[in-house]
Scaffold this motif. Structure first.
Motif, mmCIF file in Angstrom:
data_model
loop_
_atom_site.group_PDB
_atom_site.id
_atom_site.type_symbol
_atom_site.label_atom_id
_atom_site.label_comp_id
_atom_site.label_asym_id
_atom_site.label_seq_id
_atom_site.Cartn_x
_atom_site.Cartn_y
_atom_site.Cartn_z
ATOM 1 N N MET A 1 -16.403 30.871 4.355
ATOM 2 C CA MET A 1 -17.093 31.596 5.432
ATOM 3 C C MET A 1 -15.365 31.927 5.721
ATOM 4 N N LEU A 2 -15.738 33.121 6.749
ATOM 5 C CA LEU A 2 -14.699 34.144 7.341
ATOM 6 C C LEU A 2 -14.541 33.333 9.053
ATOM 7 N N ILE A 3 -13.607 32.938 9.304
ATOM 8 C CA ILE A 3 -13.199 32.557 10.757
ATOM 9 C C ILE A 3 -12.537 34.157 11.480
ATOM 10 N N TYR A 4 -12.308 34.108 12.076
ATOM 11 C CA TYR A 4 -12.293 35.424 13.173
ATOM 12 C C TYR A 4 -11.311 35.277 14.433
ATOM 13 N N LYS A 5 -9.799 36.201 14.326
ATOM 14 C CA LYS A 5 -8.927 36.261 15.463
ATOM 15 C C LYS A 5 -8.714 37.776 15.900
ATOM 16 N N ILE A 6 -8.919 37.479 17.539
ATOM 17 C CA ILE A 6 -8.838 38.625 18.070
ATOM 18 C C ILE A 6 -7.463 39.108 18.772
ATOM 19 N N PHE A 7 -6.426 39.770 17.946
ATOM 20 C CA PHE A 7 -5.454 40.234 18.702
ATOM 21 C C PHE A 7 -5.091 41.777 19.169
ATOM 22 N N ARG A 8 -3.827 41.774 20.040
ATOM 23 C CA ARG A 8 -3.593 42.864 20.458
ATOM 24 C C ARG A 8 -2.525 43.891 19.480
ATOM 25 N N ALA A 9 -2.848 44.665 20.326
ATOM 26 C CA ALA A 9 -1.975 45.913 19.466
ATOM 27 C C ALA A 9 -0.929 45.456 18.660
ATOM 28 N N PRO A 10 -0.099 45.044 20.132
ATOM 29 C CA PRO A 10 1.593 43.700 19.784
ATOM 30 C C PRO A 10 1.611 42.906 18.425
ATOM 31 N N GLU A 11 1.224 42.006 19.013
ATOM 32 C CA GLU A 11 0.805 41.239 18.098
ATOM 33 C C GLU A 11 0.288 41.289 16.503
ATOM 34 N N TRP A 12 -0.815 42.463 16.248
ATOM 35 C CA TRP A 12 -0.899 42.830 15.166
ATOM 36 C C TRP A 12 0.066 43.366 14.778
ATOM 37 N N ALA A 13 1.046 44.479 14.943
ATOM 38 C CA ALA A 13 1.866 45.450 14.630
ATOM 39 C C ALA A 13 2.402 44.113 14.206
ATOM 40 N N GLU A 14 3.884 42.684 14.691
ATOM 41 C CA GLU A 14 4.247 42.013 14.854
ATOM 42 C C GLU A 14 3.132 41.252 13.092
ATOM 43 N N LEU A 15 2.480 40.780 12.829
ATOM 44 C CA LEU A 15 2.283 40.581 11.983
ATOM 45 C C LEU A 15 2.010 41.182 10.830
ATOM 46 N N GLN A 16 1.740 42.126 11.094
ATOM 47 C CA GLN A 16 2.232 43.327 9.669
ATOM 48 C C GLN A 16 3.525 43.484 9.625
ATOM 49 N N LYS A 17 4.679 43.557 10.003
ATOM 50 C CA LYS A 17 6.140 43.912 10.236
ATOM 51 C C LYS A 17 6.595 42.956 9.431
ATOM 52 N N ASN A 18 6.233 41.555 10.330
ATOM 53 C CA ASN A 18 7.105 40.816 9.871
ATOM 54 C C ASN A 18 6.293 39.812 8.394
ATOM 55 N N GLY A 19 5.257 39.606 7.984
ATOM 56 C CA GLY A 19 4.595 39.206 7.515
ATOM 57 C C GLY A 19 3.814 37.843 7.412
ATOM 58 N N GLU A 20 3.953 37.487 9.194
ATOM 59 C CA GLU A 20 3.352 36.183 9.552
ATOM 60 C C GLU A 20 3.575 36.020 11.318
ATOM 61 N N THR A 21 3.467 34.888 11.680
ATOM 62 C CA THR A 21 2.851 34.958 13.170
ATOM 63 C C THR A 21 2.851 33.323 13.208
ATOM 64 N N ALA A 22 3.283 33.087 14.603
ATOM 65 C CA ALA A 22 2.655 31.941 15.501
ATOM 66 C C ALA A 22 1.690 32.042 15.808
ATOM 67 N N GLY A 23 1.199 33.377 16.616
ATOM 68 C CA GLY A 23 -0.110 33.982 17.487
ATOM 69 C C GLY A 23 0.724 34.493 18.622
ATOM 70 N N ALA A 24 -0.947 34.406 18.944
ATOM 71 C CA ALA A 24 -0.544 35.230 20.549
ATOM 72 C C ALA A 24 0.138 33.823 21.501
ATOM 73 N N PRO A 25 0.749 34.520 22.924
ATOM 74 C CA PRO A 25 0.713 33.570 23.846
ATOM 75 C C PRO A 25 0.547 32.041 23.408
ATOM 76 N N ILE A 26 -0.904 32.002 24.191
ATOM 77 C CA ILE A 26 -1.528 31.026 23.893
ATOM 78 C C ILE A 26 -1.327 30.363 23.355
ATOM 79 N N ASP A 27 -1.209 30.915 21.704
ATOM 80 C CA ASP A 27 -1.568 29.673 21.010
ATOM 81 C C ASP A 27 0.292 29.377 20.410
#
Length: 110
Positions: A1-27
């Protein structure tokens, strides 16, 4: 089953650049990455991203995803929470989340 995460553009860019993320500030504050199911993602967008543009909708396959826990939250609905970093290899697909006339436009195939 697919689940979904909404990213702001800078958060998405961080994931793409670093290959991983701990998420948005709320996360980071909560200690896990918040996801939504297909049945709750539009409400999540309306509540937490009401006027936000340039968002990215990310889909992740939940089957076999390590450290994923479904927990009761808003209105008694179950929400998936990831208790580890999200990696690019976890991402099944991503798409811009269009914002038309003040409403986020979700893909019809959710």
């Amino acid at each position: 089953m697919l689940i979904y995460k909404i990213f702001r553009a800078p958060e998405w860019a961080e994931l793409q650049k670093n290959g991983e993320t701990a998420g948005a500030p709320i996360d980071l504050t909560d200690g896990y990455i918040h996801f939504s199911g297909a049945d709750t993602v539009a409400k999540t967008a309306a509540l937490y991203f009401a006027d936000a543009e340039n968002l990215i909708l990310v889909a992740v396959e939940s089957d076999g995803l390590s450290d994923l826990v479904w927990e009761e939250s808003r209105g008694g609905a179950l929400f998936p929470h990831l208790f580890r970093k999200l990696t690019m290899s976890d991402v099944s697909w991503h798409r811009p989340l269009l914002f038309v006339d003040g409403i986020h436009q979700f893909p019809a195939d959710l």
